[in-house]
Design a protein around this motif. Structure first.
Motif, PDB file in Angstrom:
ATOM      1  N   ALA A 109      34.380  -4.248 -87.835  1.00  0.00           N
ATOM      2  CA  ALA A 109      33.302  -5.221 -88.016  1.00  0.00           C
ATOM      3  C   ALA A 109      32.842  -5.300 -89.469  1.00  0.00           C
ATOM      4  CB  ALA A 109      32.122  -4.869 -87.110  1.00  0.00           C
ATOM      5  N   SER A 110      33.632  -4.777 -90.395  1.00  0.00           N
ATOM      6  CA  SER A 110      33.228  -4.788 -91.806  1.00  0.00           C
ATOM      7  C   SER A 110      33.043  -6.209 -92.313  1.00  0.00           C
ATOM      8  CB  SER A 110      34.282  -4.064 -92.651  1.00  0.00           C
ATOM      9  OG  SER A 110      34.371  -2.698 -92.291  1.00  0.00           O
ATOM     10  N   LYS A 111      32.047  -6.402 -93.161  1.00  0.00           N
ATOM     11  CA  LYS A 111      31.780  -7.719 -93.731  1.00  0.00           C
ATOM     12  C   LYS A 111      30.899  -7.556 -94.965  1.00  0.00           C
ATOM     13  CE  LYS A 111      27.489  -8.786 -91.254  1.00  0.00           C
ATOM     14  NZ  LYS A 111      26.745  -9.864 -90.563  1.00  0.00           N
ATOM     15  N   VAL A 112      30.695  -8.653 -95.664  1.00  0.00           N
ATOM     16  CA  VAL A 112      29.760  -8.699 -96.792  1.00  0.00           C
ATOM     17  C   VAL A 112      28.397  -9.117 -96.251  1.00  0.00           C
ATOM     18  CG1 VAL A 112      29.220  -9.795 -99.004  1.00  0.00           C
ATOM     19  CG2 VAL A 112      31.591  -9.232 -98.431  1.00  0.00           C
ATOM     20  N   TYR A 113      27.357  -8.512 -96.759  1.00  0.00           N
ATOM     21  CA  TYR A 113      26.004  -8.783 -96.284  1.00  0.00           C
ATOM     22  C   TYR A 113      25.707 -10.276 -96.263  1.00  0.00           C
ATOM     23  CZ  TYR A 113      20.937  -9.233 -96.347  1.00  0.00           C
ATOM     24  OH  TYR A 113      19.651  -9.606 -96.061  1.00  0.00           O
ATOM     25  N   ASP A 114      25.197 -10.748 -95.111  1.00  0.00           N
ATOM     26  CA  ASP A 114      24.800 -12.153 -94.991  1.00  0.00           C
ATOM     27  C   ASP A 114      23.450 -12.313 -94.308  1.00  0.00           C
ATOM     28  OD1 ASP A 114      25.373 -11.434 -92.405  1.00  0.00           O
ATOM     29  OD2 ASP A 114      27.017 -12.866 -92.116  1.00  0.00           O
ATOM     30  N   GLY A 115      22.752 -11.181 -94.114  1.00  0.00           N
ATOM     31  CA  GLY A 115      21.429 -11.253 -93.498  1.00  0.00           C
ATOM     32  C   GLY A 115      21.451 -11.348 -91.986  1.00  0.00           C
ATOM     33  N   LYS A 116      22.647 -11.345 -91.389  1.00  0.00           N
ATOM     34  CA  LYS A 116      22.762 -11.481 -89.939  1.00  0.00           C
ATOM     35  C   LYS A 116      23.256 -10.170 -89.329  1.00  0.00           C
ATOM     36  CE  LYS A 116      23.996 -16.371 -90.404  1.00  0.00           C
ATOM     37  NZ  LYS A 116      25.050 -17.383 -90.126  1.00  0.00           N
ATOM     38  N   PRO A 117      22.874  -9.881 -88.058  1.00  0.00           N
ATOM     39  CA  PRO A 117      23.384  -8.673 -87.397  1.00  0.00           C
ATOM     40  C   PRO A 117      24.901  -8.710 -87.314  1.00  0.00           C
ATOM     41  CG  PRO A 117      21.543  -9.602 -86.171  1.00  0.00           C
ATOM     42  CD  PRO A 117      21.914 -10.615 -87.212  1.00  0.00           C
ATOM     43  N   VAL A 118      25.506  -7.529 -87.410  1.00  0.00           N
ATOM     44  CA  VAL A 118      26.951  -7.449 -87.347  1.00  0.00           C
ATOM     45  C   VAL A 118      27.429  -7.886 -85.968  1.00  0.00           C
ATOM     46  CG1 VAL A 118      27.053  -5.062 -86.522  1.00  0.00           C
ATOM     47  CG2 VAL A 118      28.897  -5.967 -87.912  1.00  0.00           C
ATOM     48  N   PRO A 149      23.036  -3.202 -86.661  1.00  0.00           N
ATOM     49  CA  PRO A 149      22.914  -3.128 -88.126  1.00  0.00           C
ATOM     50  C   PRO A 149      22.965  -4.502 -88.796  1.00  0.00           C
ATOM     51  CG  PRO A 149      24.460  -1.480 -87.314  1.00  0.00           C
ATOM     52  CD  PRO A 149      24.142  -2.378 -86.156  1.00  0.00           C
ATOM     53  N   THR A 150      22.122  -4.650 -89.801  1.00  0.00           N
ATOM     54  CA  THR A 150      22.065  -5.874 -90.594  1.00  0.00           C
ATOM     55  C   THR A 150      22.201  -5.571 -92.081  1.00  0.00           C
ATOM     56  OG1 THR A 150      20.598  -6.918 -88.977  1.00  0.00           O
ATOM     57  CG2 THR A 150      20.664  -7.894 -91.164  1.00  0.00           C
ATOM     58  N   GLU A 151      21.581  -4.464 -92.512  1.00  0.00           N
ATOM     59  CA  GLU A 151      21.517  -4.143 -93.928  1.00  0.00           C
ATOM     60  C   GLU A 151      22.822  -3.515 -94.425  1.00  0.00           C
ATOM     61  OE1 GLU A 151      18.825  -4.813 -96.056  1.00  0.00           O
ATOM     62  OE2 GLU A 151      18.397  -6.049 -94.299  1.00  0.00           O
ATOM     63  N   PRO A 152      23.098  -3.614 -95.737  1.00  0.00           N
ATOM     64  CA  PRO A 152      24.295  -2.979 -96.296  1.00  0.00           C
ATOM     65  C   PRO A 152      24.321  -1.479 -96.021  1.00  0.00           C
ATOM     66  CG  PRO A 152      23.378  -4.538 -97.864  1.00  0.00           C
ATOM     67  CD  PRO A 152      22.375  -4.426 -96.753  1.00  0.00           C
ATOM     68  N   GLY A 153      25.504  -0.958 -95.763  1.00  0.00           N
ATOM     69  CA  GLY A 153      25.667   0.462 -95.488  1.00  0.00           C
ATOM     70  C   GLY A 153      26.951   0.701 -94.714  1.00  0.00           C
ATOM     71  N   THR A 154      27.225   1.969 -94.444  1.00  0.00           N
ATOM     72  CA  THR A 154      28.388   2.357 -93.652  1.00  0.00           C
ATOM     73  C   THR A 154      27.901   2.885 -92.308  1.00  0.00           C
ATOM     74  OG1 THR A 154      29.658   2.900 -95.627  1.00  0.00           O
ATOM     75  CG2 THR A 154      30.438   3.810 -93.567  1.00  0.00           C
ATOM     76  N   TYR A 155      28.503   2.385 -91.244  1.00  0.00           N
ATOM     77  CA  TYR A 155      28.035   2.705 -89.904  1.00  0.00           C
ATOM     78  C   TYR A 155      29.190   3.159 -89.021  1.00  0.00           C
ATOM     79  CZ  TYR A 155      24.061  -0.080 -91.501  1.00  0.00           C
ATOM     80  OH  TYR A 155      23.004  -0.571 -92.217  1.00  0.00           O
ATOM     81  N   GLN A 156      28.839   3.853 -87.944  1.00  0.00           N
ATOM     82  CA  GLN A 156      29.812   4.249 -86.921  1.00  0.00           C
ATOM     83  C   GLN A 156      29.385   3.643 -85.596  1.00  0.00           C
ATOM     84  OE1 GLN A 156      31.475   8.426 -86.460  1.00  0.00           O
ATOM     85  NE2 GLN A 156      30.132   8.330 -84.690  1.00  0.00           N
ATOM     86  N   ALA A 157      30.289   2.884 -84.987  1.00  0.00           N
ATOM     87  CA  ALA A 157      30.007   2.249 -83.705  1.00  0.00           C
ATOM     88  C   ALA A 157      30.659   3.062 -82.590  1.00  0.00           C
ATOM     89  CB  ALA A 157      30.535   0.819 -83.690  1.00  0.00           C
ATOM     90  N   GLU A 173      37.268   5.016 -78.878  1.00  0.00           N
ATOM     91  CA  GLU A 173      37.314   5.803 -80.111  1.00  0.00           C
ATOM     92  C   GLU A 173      36.322   5.208 -81.102  1.00  0.00           C
ATOM     93  OE1 GLU A 173      40.496   7.050 -83.615  1.00  0.00           O
ATOM     94  OE2 GLU A 173      41.191   6.066 -81.784  1.00  0.00           O
ATOM     95  N   ASP A 174      35.519   6.062 -81.716  1.00  0.00           N
ATOM     96  CA  ASP A 174      34.501   5.580 -82.648  1.00  0.00           C
ATOM     97  C   ASP A 174      35.139   4.754 -83.760  1.00  0.00           C
ATOM     98  OD1 ASP A 174      32.586   6.860 -81.176  1.00  0.00           O
ATOM     99  OD2 ASP A 174      32.516   8.638 -82.448  1.00  0.00           O
ATOM    100  N   ARG A 175      34.436   3.719 -84.186  1.00  0.00           N
ATOM    101  CA  ARG A 175      34.927   2.835 -85.246  1.00  0.00           C
ATOM    102  C   ARG A 175      33.918   2.830 -86.393  1.00  0.00           C
ATOM    103  NH1 ARG A 175      39.318  -0.088 -87.211  1.00  0.00           N
ATOM    104  NH2 ARG A 175      39.840  -0.931 -85.151  1.00  0.00           N
ATOM    105  N   THR A 176      34.387   3.137 -87.595  1.00  0.00           N
ATOM    106  CA  THR A 176      33.544   3.099 -88.795  1.00  0.00           C
ATOM    107  C   THR A 176      33.745   1.767 -89.505  1.00  0.00           C
ATOM    108  OG1 THR A 176      33.682   5.501 -89.057  1.00  0.00           O
ATOM    109  CG2 THR A 176      33.028   4.217 -90.989  1.00  0.00           C
ATOM    110  N   PHE A 177      32.644   1.141 -89.891  1.00  0.00           N
ATOM    111  CA  PHE A 177      32.716  -0.138 -90.600  1.00  0.00           C
ATOM    112  C   PHE A 177      31.636  -0.184 -91.676  1.00  0.00           C
ATOM    113  CE2 PHE A 177      29.723  -0.758 -87.162  1.00  0.00           C
ATOM    114  CZ  PHE A 177      28.721  -1.527 -87.719  1.00  0.00           C
ATOM    115  N   THR A 178      31.779  -1.136 -92.586  1.00  0.00           N
ATOM    116  CA  THR A 178      30.872  -1.226 -93.736  1.00  0.00           C
ATOM    117  C   THR A 178      30.326  -2.642 -93.884  1.00  0.00           C
ATOM    118  OG1 THR A 178      32.080   0.513 -94.903  1.00  0.00           O
ATOM    119  CG2 THR A 178      30.659  -0.922 -96.234  1.00  0.00           C
ATOM    120  N   ILE A 179      29.029  -2.711 -94.129  1.00  0.00           N
ATOM    121  CA  ILE A 179      28.403  -3.964 -94.569  1.00  0.00           C
ATOM    122  C   ILE A 179      28.226  -3.823 -96.074  1.00  0.00           C
ATOM    123  CG2 ILE A 179      26.421  -5.507 -94.389  1.00  0.00           C
ATOM    124  CD1 ILE A 179      25.941  -4.469 -91.588  1.00  0.00           C
ATOM    125  N   SER A 180      29.034  -4.545 -96.830  1.00  0.00           N
ATOM    126  CA  SER A 180      29.044  -4.402 -98.283  1.00  0.00           C
ATOM    127  C   SER A 180      27.957  -5.250 -98.929  1.00  0.00           C
ATOM    128  CB  SER A 180      30.411  -4.820 -98.838  1.00  0.00           C
ATOM    129  OG  SER A 180      31.446  -4.074 -98.257  1.00  0.00           O
TER     130      SER A 180
END
Length: 311
Positions: A109-118, A149-157, A173-180
């Protein structure tokens, strides 16, 4: 035969007439117990096979092969007489339907910050009737995120399917993704021009919002001098736009070169009045219009028409 007394002397035949009455009796069908086999299946699929039922209760002189054919889903007798001699007593078997297995995976679910929930996409059997449970962990703080999550950061789903009537519990299996953070992009109009005695005025545009501020640095390319103000004089320069990192934007720096060209002019050669030559006089004594200077002001004056260079 005569019926004798205890003295073996016949007496009944003289006193009684014997009448024989035939007895009647009924042969009832024998219970034939047919027990169905237990069957195990998985939800959503047909059983792969059925075992033949078990037949019990046959008379000692009969065998199952002689009496009937036992197969799911019924028992058939091999003759009419056999069907009259036995009464089928069915005993039900047990059908066990096990829950089906399913897989559960999480897309990146990695993406660039756009102000919207992942937007998290899960992959699993569409027949699952319960909603998967999803949780998010902030990797940096190691804290569970409330909501999506909405804000930039690294998360584990993490995701799991539980309490389905038809499917086994399953954990993905846990998935790590980043909102850049957003990379700022600055655009500056070309500042090149011909010298006009005025400071350059840059027009800066960017993809940032009002939360981002920037500063501008001018440098003389030829001398490497960092200028305190926007350049005015002719020369080669660079403009650098610099912004600091914010909650939603990365730090950025953009440099662009420009030139202030010299202004071309056609000089008007002044006409000088006649001067009187006195002993020891030099060109320095001859006054030129404002802005002009003699190339060699110590040149001695001579009588007659004289030529000398001035700039």
């Amino acid at each position: 035969d005569d019926i004798s007394n205890s003295n073996n002397k016949p007496f009944l035949s003289r006193n009684y007439a014997i009448t024989c009455v035939p007895a009647s009796f009924k042969v009832t069908p024998r219970d034939l117990t047919v027990t169905s086999s237990d069957v195990t299946s998985v939800w959503g699929t047909e059983p792969s096979s059925y075992a033949a039922p078990t037949v019990t209760g046959l008379a000692s002189f009969d065998t199952a092969d002689n009496v009937c054919t036992a197969a799911t889903p019924s028992v058939s007798f091999k003759s009419t007489s056999m069907s009259a001699n036995y009464k089928v007593v069915p005993v039900k078997g047990t059908l066990t339907i096990a829950k089906a297995a399913t897989t559960l995976t999480i897309d990146d679910a990695s993406k660039v910050y756009d102000g919207k929930p992942v937007s998290l996409k899960l992959n699993y059997d569409s027949r699952v009737e319960v909603t998967p449970i999803i949780t998010f962990l902030d990797i940096k703080s190691n804290q569970t995120v409330s909501g999506i999550p909405t804000e930039p950061g690294t998360y584990q789903a993490s995701a799991q399917i539980t309490n389905s009537r038809y499917f086994n519990d399953v954990t993905a299996e846990d998935r790590t993704f980043t909102i850049s953070k957003i990379d700022p992009v600055y655009t500056v109009d070309d500042l090149s021009k011909t010298y006009d005695g005025k400071e350059v005025v840059p027009a800066v545009t960017s993809n940032t919002d009002a939360s981002v501020t920037y500063r501008i640095v001018y440098t003389n390319v030829d001398t490497k001098e960092v200028l305190q103000n926007a350049p005015v004089n002719a020369g080669n320069y660079s403009i650098t736009v610099i912004s600091q990192e914010t909650a939603h934007y990365n730090a950025a720096e953009m440099t662009k070169l420009f030139t202030i060209q010299q202004k071309k002019s056609t000089p008007v050669v002044p006409t000088l009045p006649n001067v009187k030559n006195e002993a020891g006089s030099t060109l320095s004594e001859v006054t030129l219009p404002k802005g002009w200077t003699w190339d060699d002001p110590e040149t001695a004056l001579t009588d007659g028409t004289m030529r000398a260079n001035a700039t």
